[in-house]
Design a protein around this motif. Structure first.
Motif, PDB file in Angstrom:
ATOM      1  N   UNK A 114     -17.894  30.376  -7.779  1.00 23.30           N
ATOM      2  CA  UNK A 114     -18.840  31.255  -7.097  1.00 23.30           C
ATOM      3  C   UNK A 114     -19.734  30.533  -6.122  1.00 23.30           C
ATOM      4  N   UNK A 115     -19.372  29.279  -5.764  1.00 23.91           N
ATOM      5  CA  UNK A 115     -20.187  28.482  -4.839  1.00 23.91           C
ATOM      6  C   UNK A 115     -19.325  28.005  -3.677  1.00 23.91           C
ATOM      7  N   UNK A 116     -19.949  27.244  -2.802  1.00 19.96           N
ATOM      8  CA  UNK A 116     -19.210  26.654  -1.686  1.00 19.96           C
ATOM      9  C   UNK A 116     -18.819  25.206  -2.015  1.00 19.96           C
ATOM     10  N   UNK A 117     -19.023  24.798  -3.223  1.00 19.44           N
ATOM     11  CA  UNK A 117     -18.687  23.436  -3.633  1.00 19.44           C
ATOM     12  C   UNK A 117     -17.195  23.328  -3.910  1.00 19.44           C
ATOM     13  N   UNK A 118     -16.514  22.529  -3.112  1.00 16.62           N
ATOM     14  CA  UNK A 118     -15.063  22.375  -3.282  1.00 16.62           C
ATOM     15  C   UNK A 118     -14.750  21.766  -4.653  1.00 16.62           C
ATOM     16  N   UNK A 119     -13.742  22.336  -5.323  1.00 14.87           N
ATOM     17  CA  UNK A 119     -13.259  21.770  -6.581  1.00 14.87           C
ATOM     18  C   UNK A 119     -14.031  22.179  -7.823  1.00 14.87           C
ATOM     19  N   UNK A 120     -15.113  22.967  -7.655  1.00  9.76           N
ATOM     20  CA  UNK A 120     -15.905  23.334  -8.833  1.00  9.76           C
ATOM     21  C   UNK A 120     -15.093  24.207  -9.795  1.00  9.76           C
ATOM     22  N   UNK A 121     -14.298  25.137  -9.237  1.00 11.24           N
ATOM     23  CA  UNK A 121     -13.496  26.000 -10.099  1.00 11.24           C
ATOM     24  C   UNK A 121     -12.544  25.201 -10.968  1.00 11.24           C
ATOM     25  N   UNK A 122     -11.865  24.208 -10.349  1.00  5.09           N
ATOM     26  CA  UNK A 122     -10.948  23.353 -11.095  1.00  5.09           C
ATOM     27  C   UNK A 122     -11.693  22.551 -12.157  1.00  5.09           C
ATOM     28  N   UNK A 123     -12.864  22.080 -11.799  1.00  8.78           N
ATOM     29  CA  UNK A 123     -13.672  21.292 -12.731  1.00  8.78           C
ATOM     30  C   UNK A 123     -14.048  22.113 -13.968  1.00  8.78           C
ATOM     31  N   UNK A 124     -14.460  23.349 -13.749  1.00  9.56           N
ATOM     32  CA  UNK A 124     -14.861  24.210 -14.863  1.00  9.56           C
ATOM     33  C   UNK A 124     -13.646  24.599 -15.706  1.00  9.56           C
ATOM     34  N   UNK A 125     -12.547  24.911 -15.043  1.00  9.61           N
ATOM     35  CA  UNK A 125     -11.319  25.275 -15.751  1.00  9.61           C
ATOM     36  C   UNK A 125     -10.872  24.133 -16.660  1.00  9.61           C
ATOM     37  N   UNK A 126     -10.858  22.917 -16.123  1.00 12.56           N
ATOM     38  CA  UNK A 126     -10.436  21.755 -16.911  1.00 12.56           C
ATOM     39  C   UNK A 126     -11.369  21.523 -18.101  1.00 12.56           C
ATOM     40  N   UNK A 127     -12.674  21.695 -17.865  1.00 15.39           N
ATOM     41  CA  UNK A 127     -13.639  21.450 -18.939  1.00 15.39           C
ATOM     42  C   UNK A 127     -13.505  22.482 -20.058  1.00 15.39           C
ATOM     43  N   UNK A 128     -13.294  23.752 -19.682  1.00 11.12           N
ATOM     44  CA  UNK A 128     -13.112  24.791 -20.697  1.00 11.12           C
ATOM     45  C   UNK A 128     -11.821  24.587 -21.476  1.00 11.12           C
ATOM     46  N   UNK A 129     -10.773  24.202 -20.778  1.00 18.37           N
ATOM     47  CA  UNK A 129      -9.506  23.946 -21.461  1.00 18.37           C
ATOM     48  C   UNK A 129      -9.634  22.749 -22.394  1.00 18.37           C
ATOM     49  N   UNK A 130     -10.399  21.756 -22.000  1.00 16.47           N
ATOM     50  CA  UNK A 130     -10.562  20.562 -22.831  1.00 16.47           C
ATOM     51  C   UNK A 130     -11.238  20.871 -24.157  1.00 16.47           C
ATOM     52  N   UNK A 131     -12.092  21.889 -24.162  1.00 13.58           N
ATOM     53  CA  UNK A 131     -12.766  22.242 -25.411  1.00 13.58           C
ATOM     54  C   UNK A 131     -12.011  23.314 -26.187  1.00 13.58           C
ATOM     55  N   UNK A 132     -10.827  23.723 -25.664  1.00 12.91           N
ATOM     56  CA  UNK A 132      -9.955  24.576 -26.454  1.00 12.91           C
ATOM     57  C   UNK A 132      -9.673  25.957 -25.916  1.00 12.91           C
ATOM     58  N   UNK A 133     -10.330  26.384 -24.828  1.00 17.30           N
ATOM     59  CA  UNK A 133     -10.120  27.737 -24.312  1.00 17.30           C
ATOM     60  C   UNK A 133      -8.775  27.851 -23.598  1.00 17.30           C
ATOM     61  N   UNK A 134      -8.203  29.041 -23.674  1.00 18.76           N
ATOM     62  CA  UNK A 134      -6.910  29.312 -23.046  1.00 18.76           C
ATOM     63  C   UNK A 134      -7.137  29.759 -21.605  1.00 18.76           C
ATOM     64  N   UNK A 135      -7.368  28.805 -20.729  1.00 19.31           N
ATOM     65  CA  UNK A 135      -7.619  29.130 -19.325  1.00 19.31           C
ATOM     66  C   UNK A 135      -6.299  29.361 -18.590  1.00 19.31           C
ATOM     67  N   UNK A 136      -6.378  30.001 -17.440  1.00 18.67           N
ATOM     68  CA  UNK A 136      -5.167  30.295 -16.669  1.00 18.67           C
ATOM     69  C   UNK A 136      -4.636  29.063 -15.942  1.00 18.67           C
ATOM     70  N   UNK A 137      -5.474  28.026 -15.826  1.00 17.87           N
ATOM     71  CA  UNK A 137      -5.136  26.807 -15.073  1.00 17.87           C
ATOM     72  C   UNK A 137      -4.959  27.097 -13.585  1.00 17.87           C
ATOM     73  N   UNK A 138      -5.424  28.249 -13.161  1.00 15.80           N
ATOM     74  CA  UNK A 138      -5.320  28.618 -11.741  1.00 15.80           C
ATOM     75  C   UNK A 138      -6.654  29.209 -11.298  1.00 15.80           C
ATOM     76  N   UNK A 139      -7.672  28.369 -11.133  1.00 16.14           N
ATOM     77  CA  UNK A 139      -8.995  28.871 -10.729  1.00 16.14           C
ATOM     78  C   UNK A 139      -8.930  29.495  -9.335  1.00 16.14           C
TER      79      UNK A 139
END
Length: 459
Positions: A354-379
């Motif tokens: 939701x920002x103009x910061x490049x790569x933030x979506x990927x960063x959040x997706x990876x972090x959520x997946x690392x703690x166990x959430x079933x993310x789509x891996x396609x932010x």
């Protein structure tokens, strides 16, 4: 529930601070002889068996305390809680078995200590044994039901419990959902809480926070005991002679124990248990068959599953662990984190930047997946202006999943959206810093559904 006081005394002694600190402490303990004239007792096994009972004694509490913690009314002079504690022969394990107070029991023939009238053997609820025959009849009844020979007896009341918790500076518990009980006054939000003595008493007494009644209460009592052990062994009390004596004196102030459990016995046991910690303890409730077994003249009782219960007590007699092999290793390898109601692996998540910061979506997706959430891996990239606050959108039907996801994103806004479906949407905002690790609530495992203490304490 007040078993926490007793077992913690053993843990405190494990510091080996010295004979002088403990000698003399037992002079303030009220003594009782529950084994007097007992015959035809079960054969002793390996290790030590301690029967711990909690009474509803409240005589020394102030009027303000009784009002604040909903302790009005006259005490029933009965056992509010009964626990069988088995300490292994090598002193490396403590197995705690909760016995429901409403358990169907066959009380042995006895003389009522209140009226002097002799009674033949008859069916009762377990907690009535104390009312009719005090500690002695309680021990006899439990031995008849379990086939376990009781080596020591310890009795604790409301006052001792509250003072003990305050003496160690409070105890932290974690709850995955709000808990409210109008009868005890318990009112906790989901998350971690540091409870003082009065609040802790509300927590372990509450039986109206869910539909599990006394069974749920026993589980909370076990979790609290594990947390108390964690507090005592990690707070430095064991290494501070002044604090050790202060806490020990407080703990022992309202305890009644059998005459054979004195300072020397405590010191010997303490020396052998120096490495004791939450992982050294395991908790289980006696297997149940019928939780609403009607008995004429008594009412609804809790009937044990006799075959399974006898197997459990046989394991104790043989001094074997109740938790399955590898439970400690599993707990050790289990990721740390905030306890949540719904397992992260069952929660499907679509992440948006939701920002103009490049790569933030990927960063959040990876972090959520690392703690166990079933993310789509396609932010994806969000539309419209930048979002200042991270947002979690969810279908109201998946509100428990949403709250578990929000625990990993502290400060995020929760927004219900009808028709969203099972996939939750996370819109990362400018306030995003990191994902907080979370983990599902520990579940009992093995034939007896045992759980070790380190699996239920707060991270």
């Amino acid at each position: 529930m007040r078993m926490a006081t007793t077992l913690s005394v053993l843990v405190l002694g494990a510091g080996g601070i010295g004979h002088a600190l403990v000698t003399g402490l037992d002079t303030g303990i009220d003594r009782v002889d529950p084994f007097k004239d007992m015959k035809n007792r079960p054969q002793g096994g390996h290790g030590m068996n301690v029967l711990v009972v909690g009474t509803d004694g409240r005589d020394s509490l102030t009027r303000q305390q009784r009002k604040a913690y909903r302790l009005g009314g006259a005490p029933c002079r009965c056992t509010d809680t009964v626990m069988l504690v088995h300490i292994s022969e090598d002193r490396e394990r403590a197995s705690v078995v909760s016995l429901p107070r409403d358990s169907y029991a066959e009380m042995p023939a006895h003389v009522d200590t209140n009226t002097g009238k002799r009674h033949e053997a008859h069916p009762v609820k377990l907690n009535a044994a104390y009312a009719e025959g005090g500690p002695g009849l309680t021990v006899r009844t439990v031995e008849n039901m379990t086939g376990i020979k009781i080596d020591h007896y310890l009795e604790v009341d409301f006052t001792s419990f509250m003072k003990t918790v305050d003496a160690v500076g409070g105890v932290e518990i974690c709850t995955v959902r709000p808990m409210k009980d109008k009868y005890t006054g318990l009112d906790l939000t989901a998350g971690p809480h540091r409870l003082n003595g009065g609040q802790a008493l509300q927590y372990v007494r509450s039986r109206h926070v869910d539909g599990a009644a006394d069974i749920g209460r026993m589980q909370r009592q076990q979790r609290f005991l594990a947390a108390l052990i964690d507090r005592v062994t990690s707070s430095g009390v064991l290494l501070n002679p002044v604090r050790f004596r202060e806490v020990s004196t407080t703990m022992l102030g309202s305890v009644r124990v059998d005459q054979g459990f004195g300072t020397e016995e405590l010191l010997g046991l303490a020396k052998a248990m120096r490495g004791f910690n939450p992982a050294s303890s395991e908790f289980v409730s006696v297997p149940l068959g019928d939780v609403s077994f009607p008995v004429k003249g008594i009412g609804s009782t809790v009937k044990w599953d006799a075959p399974k219960a006898q197997k459990l007590f046989q394991v104790l007699r043989e001094d074997r662990p109740l938790a399955p092999a590898g439970a400690k290793a599993e707990a050790k390898d289990r990721p740390r984190g905030t306890v949540v109601d719904v397992a992260p692996k069952t929660i499907r998540v679509q992440v948006y930047n939701g920002t103009r910061t490049d790569g933030l979506g990927r960063k959040v997706d990876d972090a959520l997946r690392a703690t166990g959430f079933d993310t789509t891996r396609a932010p994806r990239t969000g539309e419209g202006p930048e979002v200042r606050r991270t947002l979690v959108e969810y279908d109201p039907r998946w509100d428990r999943s949403a709250k578990s996801l929000a625990a990993a994103l502290p400060g995020a806004e929760l927004r219900p959206v009808k028709g969203r479906g099972r996939t939750l949407r996370v819109v990362a905002g400018l306030d995003y810093k990191s994902v907080t690790p979370v983990r599902p609530e520990a579940r009992p495992t093995g034939a007896f559904e045992a759980v070790t203490g380190d699996r239920v304490v707060c991270s």
